[in-house]
Design a protein around this motif. Sequence first.
Motif, PDB file in Angstrom:
ATOM      1  N   ALA A   1       0.884  -1.206  -0.158  1.00 50.42           N
ATOM      2  CA  ALA A   1      -0.043   0.001   0.078  1.00 50.42           C
ATOM      3  C   ALA A   1       0.787   1.203   0.065  1.00 50.42           C
ATOM      4  O   ALA A   1       0.514   2.145  -0.436  1.00 50.42           O
ATOM      5  CB  ALA A   1      -0.865   0.002   1.269  1.00 50.42           C
ATOM      6  N   LEU A   2       2.050   1.316   0.596  1.00 48.31           N
ATOM      7  CA  LEU A   2       2.961   2.185   0.574  1.00 48.31           C
ATOM      8  C   LEU A   2       3.530   2.650  -0.757  1.00 48.31           C
ATOM      9  O   LEU A   2       3.638   3.861  -1.186  1.00 48.31           O
ATOM     10  CB  LEU A   2       4.070   2.039   1.575  1.00 48.31           C
ATOM     11  N   ALA A   3       3.608   1.805  -1.694  1.00 50.05           N
ATOM     12  CA  ALA A   3       4.042   1.955  -3.048  1.00 50.05           C
ATOM     13  C   ALA A   3       2.985   2.067  -4.200  1.00 50.05           C
ATOM     14  O   ALA A   3       3.184   2.786  -5.030  1.00 50.05           O
ATOM     15  CB  ALA A   3       4.872   0.719  -3.454  1.00 50.05           C
ATOM     16  N   GLU A   4       1.755   1.733  -3.721  1.00 47.66           N
ATOM     17  CA  GLU A   4       0.686   1.995  -4.771  1.00 47.66           C
ATOM     18  C   GLU A   4      -0.135   2.908  -4.356  1.00 47.66           C
ATOM     19  O   GLU A   4      -0.608   3.072  -3.317  1.00 47.66           O
ATOM     20  CB  GLU A   4      -0.159   0.508  -4.688  1.00 47.66           C
ATOM     21  N   GLY A   5      -0.540   3.836  -5.477  1.00 40.39           N
ATOM     22  CA  GLY A   5      -1.265   5.067  -5.350  1.00 40.39           C
ATOM     23  C   GLY A   5      -2.774   4.818  -5.955  1.00 40.39           C
ATOM     24  O   GLY A   5      -3.296   3.762  -6.065  1.00 40.39           O
TER      25      GLY A   5
ATOM     26  N   LYS B   1      15.430  -4.735 -14.848  1.00 39.21           N
ATOM     27  CA  LYS B   1      16.310  -4.357 -15.961  1.00 39.21           C
ATOM     28  C   LYS B   1      16.026  -5.013 -17.348  1.00 39.21           C
ATOM     29  O   LYS B   1      16.519  -4.351 -18.300  1.00 39.21           O
ATOM     30  CB  LYS B   1      17.550  -4.562 -15.568  1.00 39.21           C
ATOM     31  N   GLU B   2      15.285  -6.035 -17.201  1.00 35.36           N
ATOM     32  CA  GLU B   2      14.896  -6.635 -18.650  1.00 35.36           C
ATOM     33  C   GLU B   2      13.841  -6.262 -19.141  1.00 35.36           C
ATOM     34  O   GLU B   2      13.572  -6.305 -20.389  1.00 35.36           O
ATOM     35  CB  GLU B   2      14.948  -8.122 -18.237  1.00 35.36           C
ATOM     36  N   ALA B   3      12.951  -5.256 -18.315  1.00 30.51           N
ATOM     37  CA  ALA B   3      11.792  -4.867 -18.874  1.00 30.51           C
ATOM     38  C   ALA B   3      11.798  -3.939 -19.939  1.00 30.51           C
ATOM     39  O   ALA B   3      12.556  -3.188 -20.113  1.00 30.51           O
ATOM     40  CB  ALA B   3      10.807  -4.421 -17.733  1.00 30.51           C
ATOM     41  N   ALA B   4      10.794  -4.035 -20.663  1.00 33.91           N
ATOM     42  CA  ALA B   4      10.994  -2.868 -22.014  1.00 33.91           C
ATOM     43  C   ALA B   4      10.854  -1.776 -21.471  1.00 33.91           C
ATOM     44  O   ALA B   4      11.341  -0.562 -22.375  1.00 33.91           O
ATOM     45  CB  ALA B   4       9.939  -3.511 -22.971  1.00 33.91           C
ATOM     46  N   THR B   5      10.040  -1.344 -20.561  1.00 36.28           N
ATOM     47  CA  THR B   5       9.755  -0.074 -20.223  1.00 36.28           C
ATOM     48  C   THR B   5      10.767   0.539 -18.866  1.00 36.28           C
ATOM     49  O   THR B   5      10.432   1.256 -18.083  1.00 36.28           O
ATOM     50  CB  THR B   5       8.179   0.367 -19.854  1.00 36.28           C
ATOM     51  N   PHE B   6      11.768  -0.049 -18.824  1.00 30.74           N
ATOM     52  CA  PHE B   6      12.968   0.125 -17.590  1.00 30.74           C
ATOM     53  C   PHE B   6      13.211   1.362 -17.552  1.00 30.74           C
ATOM     54  O   PHE B   6      13.309   2.165 -16.562  1.00 30.74           O
ATOM     55  CB  PHE B   6      13.892  -1.008 -17.534  1.00 30.74           C
ATOM     56  N   LYS B   7      13.713   1.976 -18.708  1.00 30.74           N
ATOM     57  CA  LYS B   7      14.165   3.523 -19.105  1.00 30.74           C
ATOM     58  C   LYS B   7      12.923   4.458 -18.335  1.00 30.74           C
ATOM     59  O   LYS B   7      13.480   5.319 -17.876  1.00 30.74           O
ATOM     60  CB  LYS B   7      14.458   3.859 -20.307  1.00 30.74           C
ATOM     61  N   ARG B   8      11.587   4.250 -18.761  1.00 35.94           N
ATOM     62  CA  ARG B   8      10.863   4.843 -18.350  1.00 35.94           C
ATOM     63  C   ARG B   8      10.461   4.768 -16.877  1.00 35.94           C
ATOM     64  O   ARG B   8      10.122   6.011 -16.123  1.00 35.94           O
ATOM     65  CB  ARG B   8       9.626   4.801 -19.176  1.00 35.94           C
ATOM     66  N   HIS B   9      10.359   3.604 -16.424  1.00 32.11           N
ATOM     67  CA  HIS B   9       9.909   3.311 -15.036  1.00 32.11           C
ATOM     68  C   HIS B   9      10.761   2.580 -14.024  1.00 32.11           C
ATOM     69  O   HIS B   9      10.642   2.442 -12.914  1.00 32.11           O
ATOM     70  CB  HIS B   9       8.667   2.247 -15.038  1.00 32.11           C
ATOM     71  N   GLY B  10      12.196   2.544 -14.417  1.00 31.81           N
ATOM     72  CA  GLY B  10      13.115   1.838 -13.702  1.00 31.81           C
ATOM     73  C   GLY B  10      13.582   2.533 -12.377  1.00 31.81           C
ATOM     74  O   GLY B  10      13.614   1.812 -11.189  1.00 31.81           O
ATOM     75  N   ALA B  11      13.497   3.815 -12.491  1.00 31.09           N
ATOM     76  CA  ALA B  11      14.037   4.491 -11.120  1.00 31.09           C
ATOM     77  C   ALA B  11      13.081   4.076  -9.957  1.00 31.09           C
ATOM     78  O   ALA B  11      13.238   3.825  -8.945  1.00 31.09           O
ATOM     79  CB  ALA B  11      14.165   5.942 -11.494  1.00 31.09           C
ATOM     80  N   GLY B  12      11.759   4.536 -10.490  1.00 29.16           N
ATOM     81  CA  GLY B  12      10.668   4.278  -9.535  1.00 29.16           C
ATOM     82  C   GLY B  12      10.629   2.646  -9.058  1.00 29.16           C
ATOM     83  O   GLY B  12      10.546   2.411  -7.724  1.00 29.16           O
ATOM     84  N   TRP B  13      10.789   1.757  -9.957  1.00 28.70           N
ATOM     85  CA  TRP B  13      10.689   0.322  -9.565  1.00 28.70           C
ATOM     86  C   TRP B  13      11.890  -0.055  -8.594  1.00 28.70           C
ATOM     87  O   TRP B  13      11.712  -0.527  -7.453  1.00 28.70           O
ATOM     88  CB  TRP B  13      10.628  -0.557 -10.698  1.00 28.70           C
ATOM     89  N   LEU B  14      13.022   0.411  -8.794  1.00 27.68           N
ATOM     90  CA  LEU B  14      14.288   0.002  -8.063  1.00 27.68           C
ATOM     91  C   LEU B  14      14.128   0.740  -6.545  1.00 27.68           C
ATOM     92  O   LEU B  14      14.312   0.279  -5.489  1.00 27.68           O
ATOM     93  CB  LEU B  14      15.501   0.516  -8.690  1.00 27.68           C
TER      94      LEU B  14
ATOM     95  N   ARG C   1      11.326   1.386  -5.246  1.00 26.10           N
ATOM     96  CA  ARG C   1      10.283   0.716  -4.565  1.00 26.10           C
ATOM     97  C   ARG C   1      10.824  -0.676  -3.813  1.00 26.10           C
ATOM     98  O   ARG C   1      10.740  -0.905  -2.773  1.00 26.10           O
ATOM     99  CB  ARG C   1       9.315   0.252  -5.458  1.00 26.10           C
ATOM    100  N   LEU C   2      11.758  -1.408  -4.618  1.00 29.10           N
ATOM    101  CA  LEU C   2      12.211  -2.623  -3.985  1.00 29.10           C
ATOM    102  C   LEU C   2      13.531  -2.245  -3.075  1.00 29.10           C
ATOM    103  O   LEU C   2      13.336  -2.951  -1.955  1.00 29.10           O
ATOM    104  CB  LEU C   2      13.129  -3.123  -5.166  1.00 29.10           C
TER     105      LEU C   2
END
Length: 326
Positions: free
Chosen positions: A152-156, A303-316, A318-319
Amino acid sequence: MSNINRYTEFLFEKEFESITNEIFRLVEAEGQLTGDNTYTWDFNKEEKPVTFEWDFTKTNDTIVDKLKKFLEKLPKEKLQEYFIKFLNKLKLLPERLRRKIMINYAGAFLSLASVAFFVSGSGISKADEKIVKEFVKVTKTASFDISQKVVALAEGDYSDDRGDTGNFVDFEMGGKKLKRFIGSKYGISAPVLMKYLGKLPKKEDMMNLSYETALDIYKNQYWDDQKIERFCNQSVADVVYDGCVNQGIAGMKSVLRNVLRENGVEISDDVNPFEGDYIKQLNALEQDKLFDSIKKHRESRYKEAATFKRHGAGWLDRLEKISFTD
Protein backbone atom coordinates in the motif's frame (compact mmCIF):
# COMPACT_ATOMS: atom_id res chain seq x y z
CA MET A 1 1.76 -36.31 37.17
CA SER A 2 2.08 -39.24 34.82
CA ASN A 3 1.45 -42.80 35.96
CA ILE A 4 3.79 -44.27 33.33
CA ASN A 5 5.88 -47.11 34.75
CA ARG A 6 9.52 -47.64 33.93
CA TYR A 7 8.88 -50.39 31.42
CA THR A 8 6.40 -48.25 29.48
CA GLU A 9 8.90 -45.41 29.57
CA PHE A 10 11.53 -47.79 28.19
CA LEU A 11 9.22 -48.79 25.34
CA PHE A 12 8.52 -45.15 24.54
CA GLU A 13 12.23 -44.38 24.44
CA LYS A 14 12.91 -47.38 22.23
CA GLU A 15 10.19 -46.44 19.74
CA PHE A 16 11.30 -42.81 19.69
CA GLU A 17 14.89 -43.83 18.98
CA SER A 18 13.73 -46.10 16.18
CA ILE A 19 11.77 -43.29 14.52
CA THR A 20 14.52 -40.70 14.85
CA ASN A 21 17.09 -43.17 13.56
CA GLU A 22 14.87 -43.75 10.56
CA ILE A 23 14.73 -40.00 9.95
CA PHE A 24 18.50 -39.72 10.04
CA ARG A 25 18.89 -42.61 7.65
CA LEU A 26 17.08 -40.45 5.12
CA VAL A 27 19.64 -37.70 5.46
CA GLU A 28 22.03 -37.46 2.58
CA ALA A 29 25.24 -35.62 3.40
CA GLU A 30 27.53 -36.83 0.61
CA GLY A 31 25.65 -39.90 -0.48
CA GLN A 32 23.40 -41.28 -3.21
CA LEU A 33 19.76 -42.27 -2.83
CA THR A 34 19.39 -45.95 -3.63
CA GLY A 35 15.89 -46.56 -2.42
CA ASP A 36 13.06 -45.00 -0.48
CA ASN A 37 14.94 -45.06 2.80
CA THR A 38 18.54 -45.99 2.01
CA TYR A 39 21.66 -44.02 1.18
CA THR A 40 25.01 -45.40 0.13
CA TRP A 41 28.18 -43.61 1.10
CA ASP A 42 31.15 -43.34 -1.23
CA PHE A 43 34.27 -42.36 0.70
CA ASN A 44 36.43 -42.62 -2.43
CA LYS A 45 34.75 -39.71 -4.14
CA GLU A 46 36.80 -36.64 -4.91
CA GLU A 47 36.27 -34.33 -1.98
CA LYS A 48 33.82 -31.53 -2.70
CA PRO A 49 32.18 -28.86 -0.58
CA VAL A 50 29.39 -30.56 1.32
CA THR A 51 25.91 -29.40 0.43
CA PHE A 52 22.65 -30.66 1.83
CA GLU A 53 19.91 -31.14 -0.71
CA TRP A 54 16.56 -32.48 0.36
CA ASP A 55 13.80 -33.56 -1.92
CA PHE A 56 10.68 -32.99 0.13
CA THR A 57 8.62 -34.84 -2.45
CA LYS A 58 10.49 -38.03 -1.51
CA THR A 59 10.14 -37.69 2.27
CA ASN A 60 8.68 -39.75 4.44
CA ASP A 61 5.01 -39.23 4.90
CA THR A 62 5.28 -42.70 6.38
CA ILE A 63 7.80 -41.56 8.99
CA VAL A 64 5.80 -38.41 9.73
CA ASP A 65 2.80 -40.66 10.36
CA LYS A 66 4.88 -42.92 12.59
CA LEU A 67 6.06 -39.95 14.61
CA LYS A 68 2.53 -38.60 14.90
CA LYS A 69 1.14 -41.98 16.02
CA PHE A 70 3.92 -42.28 18.57
CA LEU A 71 3.19 -38.82 19.96
CA GLU A 72 -0.53 -39.64 20.17
CA LYS A 73 0.32 -42.45 22.60
CA LEU A 74 2.04 -40.10 25.02
CA PRO A 75 0.32 -38.47 27.98
CA LYS A 76 0.03 -34.75 27.28
CA GLU A 77 2.59 -33.90 29.94
CA LYS A 78 5.17 -35.96 28.03
CA LEU A 79 4.69 -34.20 24.68
CA GLN A 80 6.97 -31.26 25.45
CA GLU A 81 9.64 -33.59 26.84
CA TYR A 82 9.81 -35.54 23.58
CA PHE A 83 9.61 -32.35 21.56
CA ILE A 84 12.78 -31.15 23.30
CA LYS A 85 14.42 -34.54 22.82
CA PHE A 86 13.64 -34.35 19.12
CA LEU A 87 15.14 -30.86 18.78
CA ASN A 88 18.22 -31.83 20.76
CA LYS A 89 18.94 -34.58 18.27
CA LEU A 90 19.17 -31.90 15.58
CA LYS A 91 21.50 -29.51 17.38
CA LEU A 92 24.75 -30.65 15.81
CA LEU A 93 23.45 -30.71 12.25
CA PRO A 94 24.29 -27.90 9.81
CA GLU A 95 21.70 -25.14 9.99
CA ARG A 96 20.13 -25.69 6.59
CA LEU A 97 19.66 -29.41 7.15
CA ARG A 98 18.42 -28.84 10.69
CA ARG A 99 15.79 -26.36 9.49
CA LYS A 100 14.63 -28.75 6.77
CA ILE A 101 14.05 -31.55 9.26
CA MET A 102 12.23 -29.19 11.63
CA ILE A 103 9.97 -27.99 8.83
CA ASN A 104 9.21 -31.47 7.57
CA TYR A 105 8.34 -33.00 10.94
CA ALA A 106 6.82 -30.00 12.71
CA GLY A 107 3.34 -31.06 11.62
CA ALA A 108 3.51 -34.25 13.68
CA PHE A 109 3.91 -32.18 16.85
CA LEU A 110 1.63 -29.29 15.87
CA SER A 111 -1.24 -31.63 15.02
CA LEU A 112 -1.47 -32.33 18.76
CA ALA A 113 -0.80 -28.97 20.40
CA SER A 114 0.06 -25.37 19.56
CA VAL A 115 3.53 -23.92 19.17
CA ALA A 116 2.93 -22.00 22.40
CA PHE A 117 2.32 -25.26 24.29
CA PHE A 118 5.62 -26.75 23.13
CA VAL A 119 7.83 -23.69 23.59
CA SER A 120 6.68 -22.31 26.94
CA GLY A 121 6.78 -23.46 30.52
CA SER A 122 9.33 -24.89 32.91
CA GLY A 123 10.27 -27.74 30.56
CA ILE A 124 12.45 -25.41 28.46
CA SER A 125 15.95 -25.07 29.89
CA LYS A 126 18.40 -22.25 29.15
CA ALA A 127 20.41 -24.68 27.04
CA ASP A 128 17.34 -25.42 24.90
CA GLU A 129 16.22 -21.84 24.31
CA LYS A 130 18.23 -21.23 21.14
CA ILE A 131 17.00 -24.26 19.22
CA VAL A 132 13.44 -23.73 20.46
CA LYS A 133 13.53 -20.17 19.09
CA GLU A 134 14.77 -21.56 15.79
CA PHE A 135 11.80 -23.95 15.67
CA VAL A 136 9.43 -21.04 16.31
CA LYS A 137 10.97 -19.11 13.40
CA VAL A 138 10.65 -21.91 10.86
CA THR A 139 7.06 -22.74 11.81
CA LYS A 140 5.75 -19.18 11.69
CA THR A 141 3.32 -18.12 8.98
CA ALA A 142 3.33 -14.74 7.28
CA SER A 143 0.64 -12.09 7.73
CA PHE A 144 -1.28 -10.69 4.78
CA ASP A 145 -2.09 -7.48 6.67
CA ILE A 146 1.59 -6.74 7.27
CA SER A 147 2.58 -7.46 3.67
CA GLN A 148 -0.32 -5.41 2.37
CA LYS A 149 0.94 -2.38 4.30
CA VAL A 150 4.23 -2.69 2.41
CA VAL A 151 2.42 -2.80 -0.94
CA ALA A 152 0.00 0.00 0.00
CA LEU A 153 2.93 2.35 0.62
CA ALA A 154 4.05 1.89 -2.99
CA GLU A 155 0.71 1.81 -4.77
CA GLY A 156 -1.31 4.96 -5.33
CA ASP A 157 -4.69 5.99 -6.68
CA TYR A 158 -5.77 5.80 -10.31
CA SER A 159 -2.95 5.76 -12.90
CA ASP A 160 -3.51 6.75 -16.53
CA ASP A 161 0.08 6.11 -17.61
CA ARG A 162 -0.17 4.94 -21.22
CA GLY A 163 3.46 3.89 -21.12
CA ASP A 164 2.62 1.13 -18.62
CA THR A 165 1.68 -2.09 -20.39
CA GLY A 166 -0.25 -3.20 -17.29
CA ASN A 167 -2.79 -0.45 -17.96
CA PHE A 168 -4.10 -2.15 -21.11
CA VAL A 169 -6.14 -5.28 -21.73
CA ASP A 170 -5.99 -7.45 -24.85
CA PHE A 171 -9.20 -8.63 -26.46
CA GLU A 172 -10.58 -9.81 -29.79
CA MET A 173 -13.38 -8.31 -31.83
CA GLY A 174 -14.41 -9.29 -35.31
CA GLY A 175 -11.40 -11.60 -35.54
CA LYS A 176 -9.00 -8.74 -34.79
CA LYS A 177 -6.69 -8.54 -31.80
CA LEU A 178 -7.15 -5.21 -30.05
CA LYS A 179 -6.02 -3.36 -26.93
CA ARG A 180 -8.12 -1.22 -24.64
CA PHE A 181 -6.71 1.33 -22.22
CA ILE A 182 -8.15 0.84 -18.74
CA GLY A 183 -5.54 2.25 -16.38
CA SER A 184 -4.71 0.86 -12.94
CA LYS A 185 -5.65 1.70 -9.37
CA TYR A 186 -4.23 0.69 -5.98
CA GLY A 187 -1.77 -1.45 -7.94
CA ILE A 188 -4.52 -3.51 -9.59
CA SER A 189 -3.58 -3.83 -13.26
CA ALA A 190 -6.07 -3.83 -16.11
CA PRO A 191 -5.71 -7.58 -16.91
CA VAL A 192 -6.18 -8.46 -13.24
CA LEU A 193 -9.38 -6.42 -13.03
CA MET A 194 -10.67 -8.10 -16.21
CA LYS A 195 -10.04 -11.51 -14.66
CA TYR A 196 -11.79 -10.45 -11.44
CA LEU A 197 -14.85 -9.02 -13.22
CA GLY A 198 -15.04 -11.85 -15.74
CA LYS A 199 -15.70 -9.42 -18.55
CA LEU A 200 -13.99 -6.77 -20.66
CA PRO A 201 -13.73 -3.76 -18.35
CA LYS A 202 -14.05 -0.09 -19.15
CA LYS A 203 -11.87 2.74 -17.90
CA GLU A 204 -14.71 3.74 -15.57
CA ASP A 205 -14.64 0.31 -13.91
CA MET A 206 -11.05 0.92 -12.88
CA MET A 207 -11.61 4.52 -11.84
CA ASN A 208 -14.54 3.44 -9.62
CA LEU A 209 -12.64 0.51 -8.06
CA SER A 210 -12.94 0.70 -4.27
CA TYR A 211 -10.03 -0.07 -1.95
CA GLU A 212 -12.15 -2.82 -0.36
CA THR A 213 -12.51 -4.53 -3.75
CA ALA A 214 -8.80 -4.08 -4.40
CA LEU A 215 -8.06 -5.76 -1.05
CA ASP A 216 -10.31 -8.66 -1.99
CA ILE A 217 -8.39 -9.08 -5.26
CA TYR A 218 -5.05 -8.85 -3.48
CA LYS A 219 -6.02 -11.37 -0.82
CA ASN A 220 -7.55 -13.94 -3.14
CA GLN A 221 -5.60 -13.73 -6.41
CA TYR A 222 -2.18 -12.79 -5.08
CA TRP A 223 -1.85 -13.91 -1.46
CA ASP A 224 -4.13 -16.94 -1.08
CA ASP A 225 -3.69 -18.41 -4.55
CA GLN A 226 0.12 -18.35 -4.18
CA LYS A 227 -0.03 -19.60 -0.56
CA ILE A 228 2.29 -16.79 0.53
CA GLU A 229 1.32 -17.27 4.18
CA ARG A 230 3.46 -20.43 4.11
CA PHE A 231 6.65 -18.36 4.07
CA CYS A 232 8.05 -18.45 7.60
CA ASN A 233 9.78 -15.07 7.47
CA GLN A 234 7.59 -11.98 7.18
CA SER A 235 10.19 -9.95 5.25
CA VAL A 236 10.56 -12.73 2.67
CA ALA A 237 6.76 -12.88 2.34
CA ASP A 238 6.71 -9.08 1.90
CA VAL A 239 9.21 -9.07 -0.97
CA VAL A 240 7.51 -12.04 -2.67
CA TYR A 241 4.02 -10.54 -2.34
CA ASP A 242 5.18 -7.13 -3.53
CA GLY A 243 6.80 -8.84 -6.52
CA CYS A 244 3.56 -10.65 -7.39
CA VAL A 245 1.73 -7.32 -7.35
CA ASN A 246 4.31 -5.20 -9.17
CA GLN A 247 5.99 -7.71 -11.49
CA GLY A 248 3.16 -10.16 -11.93
CA ILE A 249 2.62 -13.67 -10.59
CA ALA A 250 4.31 -15.20 -13.64
CA GLY A 251 7.26 -12.90 -13.06
CA MET A 252 7.61 -13.95 -9.42
CA LYS A 253 7.37 -17.61 -10.37
CA SER A 254 10.38 -17.03 -12.62
CA VAL A 255 12.22 -15.19 -9.84
CA LEU A 256 11.63 -17.99 -7.33
CA ARG A 257 12.67 -20.67 -9.83
CA ASN A 258 15.95 -18.80 -10.29
CA VAL A 259 16.41 -18.53 -6.52
CA LEU A 260 15.76 -22.25 -6.09
CA ARG A 261 18.25 -23.12 -8.83
CA GLU A 262 20.80 -20.82 -7.22
CA ASN A 263 20.45 -22.96 -4.11
CA GLY A 264 20.86 -26.28 -5.87
CA VAL A 265 17.19 -27.18 -6.33
CA GLU A 266 16.28 -28.50 -9.77
CA ILE A 267 13.06 -27.01 -11.12
CA SER A 268 11.91 -26.74 -14.73
CA ASP A 269 10.33 -23.65 -16.27
CA ASP A 270 6.87 -25.23 -16.39
CA VAL A 271 6.78 -25.93 -12.64
CA ASN A 272 5.00 -23.58 -10.23
CA PRO A 273 7.31 -22.84 -7.27
CA PHE A 274 4.33 -21.82 -5.16
CA GLU A 275 3.03 -25.39 -5.36
CA GLY A 276 4.33 -28.61 -3.84
CA ASP A 277 7.10 -28.35 -1.26
CA TYR A 278 9.17 -25.60 -2.83
CA ILE A 279 8.19 -23.03 -0.19
CA LYS A 280 9.36 -25.51 2.47
CA GLN A 281 12.70 -25.67 0.71
CA LEU A 282 12.91 -21.88 0.65
CA ASN A 283 12.01 -21.74 4.34
CA ALA A 284 14.94 -24.03 5.10
CA LEU A 285 17.45 -21.52 3.72
CA GLU A 286 19.08 -18.73 5.71
CA GLN A 287 16.29 -16.19 5.48
CA ASP A 288 18.39 -13.04 5.18
CA LYS A 289 20.31 -14.58 2.26
CA LEU A 290 17.05 -15.78 0.70
CA PHE A 291 15.64 -12.26 0.97
CA ASP A 292 18.72 -10.76 -0.71
CA SER A 293 18.59 -13.39 -3.46
CA ILE A 294 14.93 -12.63 -4.22
CA LYS A 295 15.67 -8.91 -4.37
CA LYS A 296 18.62 -9.55 -6.68
CA HIS A 297 16.55 -11.59 -9.13
CA ARG A 298 13.67 -9.13 -8.95
CA GLU A 299 16.06 -6.31 -9.83
CA SER A 300 17.43 -8.30 -12.78
CA ARG A 301 13.90 -8.87 -14.04
CA TYR A 302 13.11 -5.15 -13.76
CA LYS A 303 16.18 -4.31 -15.84
CA GLU A 304 15.05 -6.71 -18.57
CA ALA A 305 11.65 -4.99 -18.86
CA ALA A 306 10.90 -3.07 -22.07
CA THR A 307 9.85 0.03 -20.12
CA PHE A 308 12.76 0.04 -17.66
CA LYS A 309 14.10 3.37 -18.94
CA ARG A 310 10.74 4.97 -18.26
CA HIS A 311 9.84 3.30 -14.95
CA GLY A 312 13.08 1.75 -13.72
CA ALA A 313 14.08 4.38 -11.17
CA GLY A 314 10.69 4.12 -9.45
CA TRP A 315 10.71 0.33 -9.51
CA LEU A 316 14.18 0.08 -7.98
CA ASP A 317 13.31 2.67 -5.34
CA ARG A 318 10.23 0.62 -4.44
CA LEU A 319 12.33 -2.54 -4.13
CA GLU A 320 15.03 -0.82 -2.08
CA LYS A 321 12.48 0.30 0.51
CA ILE A 322 11.59 -3.29 1.39
CA SER A 323 13.98 -4.27 4.18
CA PHE A 324 14.77 -7.48 6.03
CA THR A 325 13.78 -8.05 9.65
CA ASP A 326 14.72 -11.31 11.34
